[in-house]
Design a protein around this motif. Structure first.
Motif, PDB file in Angstrom:
ATOM      1  N   THR A 172       0.835  -1.198   0.000  1.00 48.40           N
ATOM      2  CA  THR A 172       0.000   0.000   0.000  1.00 48.40           C
ATOM      3  C   THR A 172       0.871   1.250   0.000  1.00 48.40           C
ATOM      4  OG1 THR A 172      -0.174   0.458   2.384  1.00 48.40           O
ATOM      5  CG2 THR A 172      -1.554  -1.314   1.510  1.00 48.40           C
ATOM      6  N   ASP A 173       0.196   2.399  -0.031  1.00 44.06           N
ATOM      7  CA  ASP A 173       0.898   3.678   0.020  1.00 44.06           C
ATOM      8  C   ASP A 173       1.382   4.016   1.424  1.00 44.06           C
ATOM      9  OD1 ASP A 173      -1.803   3.907   0.808  1.00 44.06           O
ATOM     10  OD2 ASP A 173      -1.784   6.058   0.461  1.00 44.06           O
ATOM     11  N   GLU A 174       1.046   3.171   2.418  1.00 43.53           N
ATOM     12  CA  GLU A 174       1.416   3.451   3.795  1.00 43.53           C
ATOM     13  C   GLU A 174       2.485   2.500   4.340  1.00 43.53           C
ATOM     14  OE1 GLU A 174      -2.654   5.408   5.558  1.00 43.53           O
ATOM     15  OE2 GLU A 174      -2.503   3.220   5.582  1.00 43.53           O
ATOM     16  N   GLY A 175       2.895   1.522   3.528  1.00 43.97           N
ATOM     17  CA  GLY A 175       3.868   0.543   3.990  1.00 43.97           C
ATOM     18  C   GLY A 175       5.172   0.626   3.222  1.00 43.97           C
ATOM     19  N   ILE A 176       5.987  -0.391   3.381  1.00 41.72           N
ATOM     20  CA  ILE A 176       7.271  -0.464   2.708  1.00 41.72           C
ATOM     21  C   ILE A 176       7.086  -0.401   1.196  1.00 41.72           C
ATOM     22  CG2 ILE A 176       7.231  -3.001   2.675  1.00 41.72           C
ATOM     23  CD1 ILE A 176      10.269  -2.952   3.134  1.00 41.72           C
ATOM     24  N   ARG A 177       8.004   0.255   0.511  1.00 42.35           N
ATOM     25  CA  ARG A 177       7.956   0.348  -0.942  1.00 42.35           C
ATOM     26  C   ARG A 177       8.188  -1.034  -1.563  1.00 42.35           C
ATOM     27  NH1 ARG A 177       8.930   5.049  -3.809  1.00 42.35           N
ATOM     28  NH2 ARG A 177      10.140   3.773  -5.257  1.00 42.35           N
ATOM     29  N   PRO A 178       7.550  -1.330  -2.704  1.00 45.89           N
ATOM     30  CA  PRO A 178       7.706  -2.651  -3.298  1.00 45.89           C
ATOM     31  C   PRO A 178       9.110  -2.954  -3.786  1.00 45.89           C
ATOM     32  CG  PRO A 178       6.467  -1.206  -4.759  1.00 45.89           C
ATOM     33  CD  PRO A 178       6.582  -0.505  -3.442  1.00 45.89           C
ATOM     34  N   ASP A 179       9.850  -1.941  -4.244  1.00 43.46           N
ATOM     35  CA  ASP A 179      11.215  -2.201  -4.689  1.00 43.46           C
ATOM     36  C   ASP A 179      12.105  -2.573  -3.510  1.00 43.46           C
ATOM     37  OD1 ASP A 179      10.850   0.402  -3.749  1.00 43.46           O
ATOM     38  OD2 ASP A 179      12.335   1.293  -5.080  1.00 43.46           O
ATOM     39  N   VAL A 180      11.942  -1.870  -2.394  1.00 42.33           N
ATOM     40  CA  VAL A 180      12.713  -2.172  -1.189  1.00 42.33           C
ATOM     41  C   VAL A 180      12.326  -3.539  -0.644  1.00 42.33           C
ATOM     42  CG1 VAL A 180      13.245  -1.414   1.160  1.00 42.33           C
ATOM     43  CG2 VAL A 180      12.944   0.276  -0.661  1.00 42.33           C
ATOM     44  N   LEU A 181      11.042  -3.831  -0.675  1.00 43.02           N
ATOM     45  CA  LEU A 181      10.567  -5.126  -0.188  1.00 43.02           C
ATOM     46  C   LEU A 181      11.136  -6.264  -1.017  1.00 43.02           C
ATOM     47  CD1 LEU A 181       8.731  -6.906   1.564  1.00 43.02           C
ATOM     48  CD2 LEU A 181       6.863  -6.399  -0.038  1.00 43.02           C
ATOM     49  N   GLY A 182      11.075  -6.139  -2.331  1.00 49.33           N
ATOM     50  CA  GLY A 182      11.593  -7.209  -3.184  1.00 49.33           C
ATOM     51  C   GLY A 182      13.059  -7.485  -2.922  1.00 49.33           C
ATOM     52  N   GLU A 183      13.862  -6.428  -2.832  1.00 50.51           N
ATOM     53  CA  GLU A 183      15.295  -6.596  -2.573  1.00 50.51           C
ATOM     54  C   GLU A 183      15.524  -7.250  -1.213  1.00 50.51           C
ATOM     55  OE1 GLU A 183      19.124  -3.884  -3.448  1.00 50.51           O
ATOM     56  OE2 GLU A 183      17.640  -2.957  -2.132  1.00 50.51           O
ATOM     57  N   ALA A 184      14.756  -6.842  -0.204  1.00 54.65           N
ATOM     58  CA  ALA A 184      14.905  -7.417   1.134  1.00 54.65           C
ATOM     59  C   ALA A 184      14.545  -8.897   1.150  1.00 54.65           C
ATOM     60  CB  ALA A 184      14.029  -6.654   2.125  1.00 54.65           C
ATOM     61  N   LEU A 185      13.549  -9.282   0.397  1.00 56.68           N
ATOM     62  CA  LEU A 185      13.160 -10.698   0.341  1.00 56.68           C
ATOM     63  C   LEU A 185      14.262 -11.539  -0.290  1.00 56.68           C
ATOM     64  CD1 LEU A 185       9.407 -10.500  -0.763  1.00 56.68           C
ATOM     65  CD2 LEU A 185      10.325 -10.832   1.531  1.00 56.68           C
ATOM     66  N   GLU A 186      14.792 -11.074  -1.403  1.00 53.50           N
ATOM     67  CA  GLU A 186      15.832 -11.849  -2.078  1.00 53.50           C
ATOM     68  C   GLU A 186      17.085 -11.949  -1.209  1.00 53.50           C
ATOM     69  OE1 GLU A 186      15.850 -12.213  -6.522  1.00 53.50           O
ATOM     70  OE2 GLU A 186      17.572 -10.888  -6.256  1.00 53.50           O
ATOM     71  N   GLU A 187      17.426 -10.876  -0.521  1.00 57.08           N
ATOM     72  CA  GLU A 187      18.593 -10.904   0.366  1.00 57.08           C
ATOM     73  C   GLU A 187      18.434 -11.928   1.486  1.00 57.08           C
ATOM     74  OE1 GLU A 187      18.843  -6.909   1.715  1.00 57.08           O
ATOM     75  OE2 GLU A 187      20.057  -6.213   0.009  1.00 57.08           O
ATOM     76  N   ARG A 188      17.209 -12.154   1.915  1.00 57.49           N
ATOM     77  CA  ARG A 188      16.938 -13.072   3.033  1.00 57.49           C
ATOM     78  C   ARG A 188      16.595 -14.475   2.585  1.00 57.49           C
ATOM     79  NH1 ARG A 188      16.234  -8.053   4.291  1.00 57.49           N
ATOM     80  NH2 ARG A 188      16.453  -7.273   6.434  1.00 57.49           N
ATOM     81  N   GLY A 189      16.701 -14.751   1.298  1.00 58.25           N
ATOM     82  CA  GLY A 189      16.516 -16.103   0.808  1.00 58.25           C
ATOM     83  C   GLY A 189      15.098 -16.506   0.503  1.00 58.25           C
ATOM     84  N   PHE A 190      14.162 -15.560   0.525  1.00 60.99           N
ATOM     85  CA  PHE A 190      12.794 -15.892   0.145  1.00 60.99           C
ATOM     86  C   PHE A 190      12.722 -16.070  -1.364  1.00 60.99           C
ATOM     87  CE2 PHE A 190      12.083 -13.760   4.240  1.00 60.99           C
ATOM     88  CZ  PHE A 190      11.290 -14.721   4.870  1.00 60.99           C
ATOM     89  N   ALA A 191      11.821 -16.965  -1.793  1.00 59.92           N
ATOM     90  CA  ALA A 191      11.769 -17.328  -3.209  1.00 59.92           C
ATOM     91  C   ALA A 191      10.687 -16.605  -3.980  1.00 59.92           C
ATOM     92  CB  ALA A 191      11.563 -18.837  -3.348  1.00 59.92           C
ATOM     93  N   SER A 192       9.707 -16.003  -3.298  1.00 56.52           N
ATOM     94  CA  SER A 192       8.577 -15.437  -4.031  1.00 56.52           C
ATOM     95  C   SER A 192       7.957 -14.273  -3.280  1.00 56.52           C
ATOM     96  CB  SER A 192       7.510 -16.503  -4.281  1.00 56.52           C
ATOM     97  OG  SER A 192       6.915 -16.907  -3.052  1.00 56.52           O
ATOM     98  N   LEU A 193       7.227 -13.461  -4.037  1.00 56.42           N
ATOM     99  CA  LEU A 193       6.417 -12.372  -3.500  1.00 56.42           C
ATOM    100  C   LEU A 193       5.077 -12.397  -4.217  1.00 56.42           C
ATOM    101  CD1 LEU A 193       5.897  -9.724  -1.948  1.00 56.42           C
ATOM    102  CD2 LEU A 193       7.036  -8.505  -3.832  1.00 56.42           C
ATOM    103  N   PHE A 194       3.992 -12.609  -3.454  1.00 60.02           N
ATOM    104  CA  PHE A 194       2.637 -12.627  -4.004  1.00 60.02           C
ATOM    105  C   PHE A 194       1.868 -11.426  -3.459  1.00 60.02           C
ATOM    106  CE2 PHE A 194       3.849 -16.904  -4.976  1.00 60.02           C
ATOM    107  CZ  PHE A 194       3.043 -17.307  -6.035  1.00 60.02           C
ATOM    108  N   LEU A 195       1.323 -10.595  -4.359  1.00 56.83           N
ATOM    109  CA  LEU A 195       0.641  -9.369  -3.967  1.00 56.83           C
ATOM    110  C   LEU A 195      -0.856  -9.446  -4.237  1.00 56.83           C
ATOM    111  CD1 LEU A 195       3.067  -6.563  -5.168  1.00 56.83           C
ATOM    112  CD2 LEU A 195       3.004  -7.785  -2.982  1.00 56.83           C
TER     113      LEU A 195
END
Length: 276
Positions: free
Chosen positions: A10-33
């Motif tokens: 949403t417009d009130e939470g973490i940005r999607p670009d930052v979120l995606g990078e953080a997920l990949e750095e932590r070893g997560f395999a997917s992001l479903f929105l």
């Protein structure tokens, strides 16, 4: 079993670009929105979760815009819709959006779809809630025709168009996987006929997961992957799903500002590492 994240961007939470990078750095395999085009002010449809409709439903970003931002900061993360409300969408625009995201991400799209629950939202898009299942079946068939044919055409009761040219074509062959959300008999019939993957919720019993797996096998669909959508950070649930043969489990991530989200992801990453 591998792990990913389901969430509302949403417009009130973490940005999607930052979120995606953080997920990949932590070893997560997917992001479903998740997706909601709007919430009608005069909504009568009850929220399936009970109680008041959470604030995030009112403020979701367009999933394809958000996933494109995540794609630009990642290289391996699977980019999924969980779920796209296909029955509220123009099929030609949707075909282009999915194919375009698959192209710019080098073939990382998982297209999760469902019929939804908010009847007033559907009606504002001109969708008849009583025929939404039949509409979505035809939409999936039409999408696959557009993605795989140089000159695509489709003629059904709810979707019809004469031969067209539509590019880009997806990177994934023959097309991005279409994941079917829902556990109802109608959703399972759709899964057997049209689905390339299943998105059951974590409340689905393990016996039902196994039953659906066996049932699909009887219809020659032995290799359909199962991804749990919006699962709890609960070790017992994770074990139950692993024992049932689920290949992928996505945690439901609350929508929070960046610092809070990154701390929550650290905790989920440790839990995922213990069960991967």
């Amino acid at each position: 079993m591998d792990f990913g994240i389901s969430t509302f961007v949403t417009d009130e939470g973490i940005r999607p670009d930052v979120l995606g990078e953080a997920l990949e750095e932590r070893g997560f395999a997917s992001l479903f929105l998740a997706e909601h085009s709007h919430i009608p002010a005069g909504r009568q449809s009850p929220y399936p979760g009970g109680g008041e409709l959470p604030r995030v439903y009112y403020r979701t970003l367009d999933p394809f815009v958000a996933l494109t931002a995540a794609a630009a900061r990642t290289s391996e993360l699977v980019l999924g819709t969980g779920i796209a409300l296909l029955i509220q969408r123009d099929v030609l625009h949707t075909a282009k959006e999915v194919a375009s995201l698959d192209l710019v991400s080098n073939g990382r799209v998982a297209f999760g779809v469902g019929v939804g629950w908010n009847r007033e939202e559907m009606a504002n898009h001109g969708t008849d809630p009583t025929t939404r299942g039949a509409l979505m079946d035809e939409q999936i068939e039409a999408l696959k025709a557009i993605w795989t044919s140089e000159r695509a055409e489709y003629h059904g009761e709810h979707v019809s168009f004469d031969p067209i040219f539509a590019w880009p074509k997806p990177v994934q062959q023959p097309h991005p996987p279409v994941y079917i959300g829902g556990e109802s008999p109608a959703a399972l019939r759709r899964l057997a006929r049209h689905g390339d993957g299943w998105l059951p919720r974590s409340s689905t019993p393990g016996d039902e997961i196994r039953r659906v797996r066996d049932w699909l096998g009887e219809q020659g669909r032995e290799n359909v992957p199962f991804t749990v959508f919006g699962g709890a950070a609960d070790e017992d649930v994770i074990r139950r799903m692993a024992e049932a043969g689920v290949e992928h489990y996505t945690f439901m991530l609350p929508t929070r500002p960046e610092a809070e989200t990154l701390a929550a992801l650290d905790d989920l990453a440790r839990l995922a590492a213990a069960h991967r």
